[in-house]
Design a protein around this motif. Structure first.
Motif, PDB file in Angstrom:
ATOM      1  N   GLY A  72       0.822  -1.202   0.000  1.00 24.79           N
ATOM      2  CA  GLY A  72       0.000   0.000   0.000  1.00 24.79           C
ATOM      3  C   GLY A  72       0.856   1.251   0.000  1.00 24.79           C
ATOM      4  N   ALA A  73       0.508   2.198   0.869  1.00 20.80           N
ATOM      5  CA  ALA A  73       1.271   3.444   0.969  1.00 20.80           C
ATOM      6  C   ALA A  73       1.071   4.043   2.354  1.00 20.80           C
ATOM      7  N   HIS A  74       2.175   4.355   3.017  1.00 26.76           N
ATOM      8  CA  HIS A  74       2.142   5.032   4.310  1.00 26.76           C
ATOM      9  C   HIS A  74       2.759   6.413   4.140  1.00 26.76           C
ATOM     10  N   LYS A  75       2.211   7.362   4.857  1.00 26.61           N
ATOM     11  CA  LYS A  75       2.652   8.750   4.681  1.00 26.61           C
ATOM     12  C   LYS A  75       3.775   9.083   5.644  1.00 26.61           C
ATOM     13  N   LEU A  76       4.847   9.643   5.092  1.00 27.18           N
ATOM     14  CA  LEU A  76       6.010  10.082   5.858  1.00 27.18           C
ATOM     15  C   LEU A  76       6.153  11.580   5.632  1.00 27.18           C
ATOM     16  N   ALA A  77       6.209  12.348   6.714  1.00 21.56           N
ATOM     17  CA  ALA A  77       6.184  13.803   6.570  1.00 21.56           C
ATOM     18  C   ALA A  77       7.170  14.471   7.516  1.00 21.56           C
ATOM     19  N   THR A  78       7.588  15.672   7.156  1.00 15.26           N
ATOM     20  CA  THR A  78       8.471  16.470   7.991  1.00 15.26           C
ATOM     21  C   THR A  78       8.284  17.943   7.654  1.00 15.26           C
ATOM     22  N   MET A  79       8.742  18.806   8.552  1.00 20.11           N
ATOM     23  CA  MET A  79       8.624  20.244   8.337  1.00 20.11           C
ATOM     24  C   MET A  79       9.904  20.923   8.783  1.00 20.11           C
ATOM     25  N   LEU A  80      10.314  21.945   8.048  1.00 20.77           N
ATOM     26  CA  LEU A  80      11.467  22.746   8.454  1.00 20.77           C
ATOM     27  C   LEU A  80      11.129  24.220   8.302  1.00 20.77           C
ATOM     28  N   LYS A  81      11.871  25.061   9.031  1.00 26.12           N
ATOM     29  CA  LYS A  81      11.652  26.511   8.994  1.00 26.12           C
ATOM     30  C   LYS A  81      12.916  27.202   8.485  1.00 26.12           C
ATOM     31  N   VAL A  82      12.714  28.208   7.647  1.00 21.39           N
ATOM     32  CA  VAL A  82      13.813  28.982   7.086  1.00 21.39           C
ATOM     33  C   VAL A  82      13.517  30.454   7.330  1.00 21.39           C
ATOM     34  N   SER A  83      14.509  31.221   7.739  1.00 25.69           N
ATOM     35  CA  SER A  83      14.286  32.639   7.975  1.00 25.69           C
ATOM     36  C   SER A  83      14.052  33.374   6.657  1.00 25.69           C
TER      37      SER A  83
END
Length: 399
Positions: free
Chosen positions: A192-203
């Motif tokens: 199937g498909a599993h969701k992998l996520a991440t977030m980053l911040k840039v000035s």
């Protein structure tokens, strides 16, 4: 390359010296004195350090080769004929529009037609082909497992893989006797498909600075995060919201050998694991284990008195164990009670399924108060060992 070869030869000589020291200092009981143990540990540490330096130089050489590649393709077709332009996500227009949207928030009234080519169902944008290729290369540098497994791309819906569960057999029969019925049976493995996520911040200052390469920064950072989390799941995932790892007791590799001890390994157990795998799979089989497990195996000998572990002298070629390549990962468990510490098999039977493309989205307002802009990335991926008999594992005694 000459420096890498020199270091490999130096490491081989250092290992030969360590083995000779180990053989000459062992007492009649097979043990070393405390002073000799300290000396041997120092010699082995030098071998490990040289190995790490070789790995660093090989990665540096690969990066230099990538950066020195020509940035433009020579004209090889007939100049009188118009060249074939890239379309869709591979087009230069889409790439420009994508990075303009990532750097600068898009006004509500502005319509960027090029971005519609890659708009995903969740409001983000599928990355342009040039950048997605860069991201995949980053994953391969961070993620050992992808280089050994079979990677497939899927569209919508689950991918169903037919597998032969049992095979029919022949039988001796008398003349004019009835032919025996013996049918093959088939099973089905679903990826199937599993969701992998991440977030980053840039000035905002970095985004507005034309010197700052936002593309390379986002690529390397997302590759590091996603690659590390992927590899952990491909090894030890339980299938709950993530892929089923090759070391999972349910749906993973078959148990080949159970060690007699919870804290040590023997040469006979490694030999038993080698032959627990069917011979057709051994042709492409490799060993996978933790660095600390390799450290323990360096001292083991076979029945002929030869050390099982052998350092490689060829650039780009891994060390060997019983003449099969050895790869290491920090996500393989170390030697402990009940742990699956060594895997041996053909890992091309582990399938990694990438669902569509990786999606990026810019967050303009969430971190506005601190003068930052957020970026989120997600991908849908699954992994499963479709033929458990293709990989065997060694498990330590429970207690």
């Amino acid at each position: 390359m000459n420096q890498i070869l020199t270091l490999r030869e130096k490491r081989a000589k250092a290992w030969d010296a360590a083995k000779a020291f180990l053989d000459t200092k062992r007492g009649t009981d097979g043990l070393l004195s405390a002073e000799d143990v300290a000396t041997y540990e120092k010699m082995e540490a030098d071998v490990v350090s040289l190995g790490k330096e070789i790995d660093r130089l090989e990665r540096q050489s690969a990066i230099d080769a990538e950066l020195s590649r020509a940035t433009a393709q020579p004209i090889t077709n007939n100049p009188t004929k118009p060249s074939e332009e890239k379309t869709g996500r591979a087009s230069a227009e889409y790439r420009r529009a994508f990075w303009n949207a990532m750097r600068t928030p898009k006004p509500k009234y502005e319509v960027l037609d090029a971005l519609q080519i890659g708009t995903d169902s969740e409001g983000g944008y599928l990355v342009p082909d040039e950048f997605e290729k860069q991201l995949i290369q980053g994953l391969e540098e961070q993620n050992l497992f992808r280089t050994l497994a079979s990677v497939v791309n899927t569209g919508s819906g689950d991918r169903k893989i037919p597998v032969v569960a049992t095979k029919g057999t022949a039988a001796w029969i008398e003349e004019e006797a009835a032919f025996p019925e013996s049918d093959d049976s088939f099973a089905q493995v679903t990826i199937g498909a599993h969701k992998l996520a991440t977030m980053l911040k840039v000035s905002e200052e970095l985004l507005n600075d034309s010197v700052f390469g936002v593309e390379s920064y986002i690529a390397s950072e997302f590759a590091r995060r996603i690659g590390a989390k992927e590899e952990e799941a491909f090894f030890t995932g339980d299938g709950v919201g993530k892929p089923v790892g090759v070391l999972s007791e349910t749906g993973g590799a078959q148990l080949g050998v159970t060690a007699a001890s919870a804290t040590t390994l023997t040469a006979d157990e490694i030999m038993d694991l080698f032959y627990a795998l069917k011979s057709p799979y051994r042709k492409k089989a490799v060993f996978l284990m933790n660095d600390l497990t390799v450290k323990a195996l360096r001292k083991l000998k076979d029945a002929s008195g030869q050390y099982l572990w052998q350092p490689s002298l060829t650039a780009g070629t891994p060390d060997t164990l019983l003449n099969r390549p050895v790869y290491t990962s920090g996500y393989v468990p170390t030697v402990a009670a009940g742990a699956r510490t060594v895997a041996f098999g053909d890992f091309s039977y582990y399938w990694v399924a990438d669902r569509q493309g990786r999606s990026f989205k810019r967050l303009n307002e969430l971190f506005a108060a601190t003068g930052q802009v957020g970026f989120i990335a997600s991908q849908r991926v699954d992994g499963k060992l479709i033929l458990p008999e293709a990989v065997k594992v060694l498990q330590q005694k429970a207690s």
